[in-house]
Write a protein that holds these residues in place. Structure first.
Motif, PDB file in Angstrom:
ATOM      1  N   GLU A 208       2.842  -1.107  10.808  1.00  0.00           N
ATOM      2  CA  GLU A 208       1.303  -1.402  11.351  1.00  0.00           C
ATOM      3  C   GLU A 208       0.601  -0.511  10.590  1.00  0.00           C
ATOM      4  OE1 GLU A 208       4.182  -0.523  12.999  1.00  0.00           O
ATOM      5  OE2 GLU A 208       4.269  -2.246  14.456  1.00  0.00           O
ATOM      6  N   ALA A 209       0.868   0.851  10.161  1.00  0.00           N
ATOM      7  CA  ALA A 209       0.046   1.741   9.368  1.00  0.00           C
ATOM      8  C   ALA A 209      -0.149   1.273   7.970  1.00  0.00           C
ATOM      9  CB  ALA A 209       0.612   3.021   9.146  1.00  0.00           C
ATOM     10  N   ARG A 210       0.624   0.362   7.303  1.00  0.00           N
ATOM     11  CA  ARG A 210       0.541  -0.317   6.211  1.00  0.00           C
ATOM     12  C   ARG A 210      -0.205  -1.185   6.034  1.00  0.00           C
ATOM     13  NH1 ARG A 210       5.745  -0.979   2.444  1.00  0.00           N
ATOM     14  NH2 ARG A 210       4.029  -1.597   1.063  1.00  0.00           N
ATOM     15  N   SER A 211      -0.190  -2.042   7.130  1.00  0.00           N
ATOM     16  CA  SER A 211      -1.072  -3.526   7.212  1.00  0.00           C
ATOM     17  C   SER A 211      -2.679  -2.783   7.488  1.00  0.00           C
ATOM     18  CB  SER A 211      -0.568  -4.187   8.506  1.00  0.00           C
ATOM     19  OG  SER A 211      -1.282  -5.264   8.561  1.00  0.00           O
ATOM     20  N   ARG A 212      -2.769  -1.744   8.225  1.00  0.00           N
ATOM     21  CA  ARG A 212      -3.903  -1.387   8.790  1.00  0.00           C
ATOM     22  C   ARG A 212      -4.696  -0.867   7.369  1.00  0.00           C
ATOM     23  NH1 ARG A 212      -8.608  -2.922  10.909  1.00  0.00           N
ATOM     24  NH2 ARG A 212      -9.554  -1.213  12.222  1.00  0.00           N
ATOM     25  N   ALA A 213      -3.915   0.233   6.423  1.00  0.00           N
ATOM     26  CA  ALA A 213      -4.421   0.620   5.435  1.00  0.00           C
ATOM     27  C   ALA A 213      -4.944  -0.218   4.342  1.00  0.00           C
ATOM     28  CB  ALA A 213      -3.232   1.575   4.769  1.00  0.00           C
ATOM     29  N   ASP A 214      -4.056  -1.584   4.198  1.00  0.00           N
ATOM     30  CA  ASP A 214      -4.325  -2.405   3.483  1.00  0.00           C
ATOM     31  C   ASP A 214      -5.926  -3.104   3.778  1.00  0.00           C
ATOM     32  OD1 ASP A 214      -2.163  -2.054   1.899  1.00  0.00           O
ATOM     33  OD2 ASP A 214      -0.873  -3.640   2.906  1.00  0.00           O
ATOM     34  N   GLY A 215      -5.998  -3.270   4.973  1.00  0.00           N
ATOM     35  CA  GLY A 215      -7.323  -3.839   5.400  1.00  0.00           C
ATOM     36  C   GLY A 215      -8.396  -3.185   5.282  1.00  0.00           C
ATOM     37  N   LEU A 216      -8.340  -1.592   5.373  1.00  0.00           N
ATOM     38  CA  LEU A 216      -9.316  -0.727   5.349  1.00  0.00           C
ATOM     39  C   LEU A 216      -9.493  -0.107   3.850  1.00  0.00           C
ATOM     40  CD1 LEU A 216      -8.747   1.458   8.660  1.00  0.00           C
ATOM     41  CD2 LEU A 216     -10.435  -0.432   8.367  1.00  0.00           C
ATOM     42  N   ALA A 217      -8.476  -0.535   3.028  1.00  0.00           N
ATOM     43  CA  ALA A 217      -8.507  -0.084   1.602  1.00  0.00           C
ATOM     44  C   ALA A 217      -8.302   1.309   1.462  1.00  0.00           C
ATOM     45  CB  ALA A 217      -9.787  -0.521   0.876  1.00  0.00           C
ATOM     46  N   VAL A 218      -7.261   2.014   2.429  1.00  0.00           N
ATOM     47  CA  VAL A 218      -7.076   3.216   2.421  1.00  0.00           C
ATOM     48  C   VAL A 218      -5.912   3.508   1.372  1.00  0.00           C
ATOM     49  CG1 VAL A 218      -6.029   5.246   3.668  1.00  0.00           C
ATOM     50  CG2 VAL A 218      -7.911   3.940   4.523  1.00  0.00           C
ATOM     51  N   PRO A 219      -5.912   4.185   0.305  1.00  0.00           N
ATOM     52  CA  PRO A 219      -4.483   4.262  -0.620  1.00  0.00           C
ATOM     53  C   PRO A 219      -3.488   5.294   0.212  1.00  0.00           C
ATOM     54  CG  PRO A 219      -6.552   4.832  -1.684  1.00  0.00           C
ATOM     55  CD  PRO A 219      -7.194   4.938  -0.342  1.00  0.00           C
ATOM     56  N   LEU A 220      -2.574   4.733   0.207  1.00  0.00           N
ATOM     57  CA  LEU A 220      -1.395   5.423   0.497  1.00  0.00           C
ATOM     58  C   LEU A 220      -0.133   5.872  -0.517  1.00  0.00           C
ATOM     59  CD1 LEU A 220      -0.418   3.000   3.830  1.00  0.00           C
ATOM     60  CD2 LEU A 220      -1.722   4.958   3.547  1.00  0.00           C
ATOM     61  N   PHE A 221       0.306   6.927  -0.195  1.00  0.00           N
ATOM     62  CA  PHE A 221       1.350   7.446  -1.178  1.00  0.00           C
ATOM     63  C   PHE A 221       2.303   8.146  -0.530  1.00  0.00           C
ATOM     64  CE2 PHE A 221      -2.849   7.396  -3.812  1.00  0.00           C
ATOM     65  CZ  PHE A 221      -2.234   7.070  -4.878  1.00  0.00           C
ATOM     66  N   THR A 222       3.636   7.758  -1.105  1.00  0.00           N
ATOM     67  CA  THR A 222       4.550   8.650  -0.624  1.00  0.00           C
ATOM     68  C   THR A 222       5.152   9.685  -1.342  1.00  0.00           C
ATOM     69  OG1 THR A 222       6.416   7.004  -1.562  1.00  0.00           O
ATOM     70  CG2 THR A 222       5.747   6.753   0.910  1.00  0.00           C
ATOM     71  N   LEU A 223       5.484  10.812  -0.831  1.00  0.00           N
ATOM     72  CA  LEU A 223       6.069  11.873  -1.555  1.00  0.00           C
ATOM     73  C   LEU A 223       7.661  11.886  -1.244  1.00  0.00           C
ATOM     74  CD1 LEU A 223       3.618  14.444  -0.551  1.00  0.00           C
ATOM     75  CD2 LEU A 223       3.669  13.570  -2.769  1.00  0.00           C
ATOM     76  N   ASP A 224       8.475  12.188  -2.323  1.00  0.00           N
ATOM     77  CA  ASP A 224       9.715  12.658  -2.121  1.00  0.00           C
ATOM     78  C   ASP A 224      10.014  14.056  -2.553  1.00  0.00           C
ATOM     79  OD1 ASP A 224       9.864  12.842  -5.186  1.00  0.00           O
ATOM     80  OD2 ASP A 224      10.905  10.918  -5.267  1.00  0.00           O
ATOM     81  N   LEU A 225      10.989  14.436  -2.314  1.00  0.00           N
ATOM     82  CA  LEU A 225      11.332  16.125  -2.506  1.00  0.00           C
ATOM     83  C   LEU A 225      11.348  16.541  -4.042  1.00  0.00           C
ATOM     84  CD1 LEU A 225      13.901  16.683   0.209  1.00  0.00           C
ATOM     85  CD2 LEU A 225      11.312  16.886   0.438  1.00  0.00           C
ATOM     86  N   THR A 226      11.347  15.475  -4.975  1.00  0.00           N
ATOM     87  CA  THR A 226      11.086  15.930  -6.248  1.00  0.00           C
ATOM     88  C   THR A 226       9.710  16.429  -6.410  1.00  0.00           C
ATOM     89  OG1 THR A 226      10.819  13.704  -7.129  1.00  0.00           O
ATOM     90  CG2 THR A 226      13.083  14.640  -7.018  1.00  0.00           C
ATOM     91  N   GLY A 227       8.641  15.847  -5.614  1.00  0.00           N
ATOM     92  CA  GLY A 227       7.249  16.203  -6.039  1.00  0.00           C
ATOM     93  C   GLY A 227       6.713  14.968  -6.640  1.00  0.00           C
TER      94      GLY A 227
END
Length: 251
Positions: A208-227
């Motif tokens: 739901e968060a990803r779908s809403r971000a696409d609709g609002l044009a909000v960039p989403l990034f993930t972080l892994d522990l390697t930075g």
């Protein structure tokens, strides 16, 4: 660098995963030994103990704790890559590696081929604490081209972790996927301030968060522990490719 085939158990997509390489304190490049043929594990709940793995340096025999290799599938799943356990023989006692001034960093993030302007290579910061996650996001935003990235001395009620010229950013360093409400709150705060909003998450995002971000044009990034930040939606890909948009006249 070692590469192994990885299949996402959620969407069945095949990937070629390249092992991240870290510098041992002795200076030799060190990488977690991957288990070929072992299926990747879908991460649904994070614990700090599961997020670290013992790795032995082949040059000096030193054993240290490094981030467990992970892969973010475009479908939104976060996968843990199986690693061969380190043999207990030897006399070198386990120790915890820490970043020191002047020491070389982990492997660099390659510049996307669609990038409009060349950038220097990004040097990740290994994430061990929530503060490290915020620091990594700040470094990455500076690498993207945002100026004057600062962290508020105290986190405001709006949960904004970083500010820059024309930007606010939130960093979710919890062990649960970022939810729809976080996306909407960031978007509203950015709208009220007439700036862009960017989200970073250590545990990924709900559908739901990803779908809403696409609709609002909000960039989403993930972080892994390697930075290593990874874009997970179209607006994030665009931000990596073209960088910050110039401010509007009078802004």
């Amino acid at each position: 660098m070692e590469s192994v085939p990885v299949r996402c158990p959620a969407c069945r997509r095949d990937h070629a995963y390249i092992t991240p390489v870290y510098p041992c304190p002795c200076g030799s490049p060190t990488a977690p030994p991957l288990m070929r043929g072992a299926p990747a594990v879908l991460i649904t709940h994070r614990t700090w103990n599961d997020d670290w793995v013992s790795v032995r340096c082949h040059s000096c025999g030193r054993r240290d704790q490094w981030p467990h290799p992970e892969l973010c599938c475009p479908c939104g799943a976060v996968l843990r890559i199986p690693v061969r356990p380190v043999a207990t023989r030897g006399t070198t006692a386990p120790s915890t590696t820490s970043a020191t001034a002047g020491s070389p960093g982990p492997s660099h993030i390659p510049l996307p081929p669609t990038a409009a302007h060349p950038r220097p290579t990004f040097r990740p910061l290994v994430i061990r604490t929530a503060r490290d996650a915020v620091d990594t996001a700040a470094l990455y935003l500076q690498w993207l081209g945002f100026r004057h990235v600062v962290q508020p001395e105290t986190r405001p009620g709006s949960r904004i972790d970083l500010r820059a010229a024309g930007l606010i950013a939130q960093v979710d360093a919890t062990t649960r996927p970022t939810v729809l409400r976080d996306v909407e709150c960031l978007w509203l705060n950015a709208l009220n301030a007439s700036v862009a909003g960017v989200l970073f998450s250590l545990a990924g995002y709900t559908d739901e968060a990803r779908s809403r971000a696409d609709g609002l044009a909000v960039p989403l990034f993930t972080l892994d522990l390697t930075g290593t930040p990874q874009p997970v939606n179209g607006p994030a890909d665009e931000l990596v490719s073209v960088g910050p948009r110039p401010p509007a006249p009078g802004a």
